[in-house]
Design a protein around this motif. Structure first.
Motif: not given
Length: 195
Positions: A17-22, A36-37, A43-53
């Protein structure tokens, strides 16, 4: 104004997940969502949800404070991933010859902080006397030659042994011997031509 959102117990390891967040840290929200899209990481789909939140949290906080906020002005100020528990996610995988491999499946916790404050300027490198170092532009010819990358872009320099008196004598002897052979060949050709 800042807004924070966290997603807990996401499936997958924190390292992945850190690879995506970086990739999204320090970027505009719209650019981060685009990254992310179209990322191929799971992990990018779940992190995208977090950004939208986090965007929704920023809008909600702005409404409560009776302040107008433009979501396009938001940028990812802080983003990090913590490791989650693995105790309840131990599994057994079949292995050859009737054995079994134990494996741990991982959880991770993602936290994202958005802000619409002005971004800090990157600090310029400085000399010891306090003067700023200016970045030099890359040479065009140099970059054209390095298109392919790898070993072809930067071949190793040939090592040349330092000349010594002995090596100079050997080189002179070789040169003289080569000249003798060349004159012998020339004499033979001349003799054949005369016949």
């Amino acid at each position: 104004m800042e807004a924070i959102a966290s997603a807990k117990y996401l499936r997958g390891s924190a390292q992945k997940a850190r690879l995506v967040v970086d990739m999204i840290r320090g970027k505009d929200v719209n650019k981060a969502l685009a990254i992310l899209r179209y990322s191929s990481k799971r992990a990018s789909t779940l992190i995208e949800k977090c950004v939208r939140s986090a965007i929704a949290n920023a809008n909600e906080a702005a409404e409560k404070a009776n302040v107008a906020i433009d979501p396009d002005d938001l940028w990812v100020k802080t983003a990090f991933v913590d490791r989650g528990p693995t105790k309840g996610r131990r599994r057994v995988r079949p292995a050859p010859q009737g054995r079994a491999y134990r494996e741990q499946r991982h959880f991770c916790h993602v936290t994202i902080l958005l802000s619409n404050d002005a971004r800090p300027e990157p600090k310029a490198a400085r000399h010891g006397d306090g003067k700023a170092i200016e970045a030099k532009p890359a040479k065009l010819a140099e970059s054209k030659g390095r298109k392919r990358g790898g070993a072809a872009a930067a071949p190793r320099a040939k090592r040349v042994a330092p000349k010594t008196e002995a090596s100079e004598r050997v080189a002179a002897a070789d040169k003289a011997e080569g000249e003798k052979k060349a004159t012998k060949r020339a004499a033979k050709k001349k003799a054949k031509a005369d016949e």
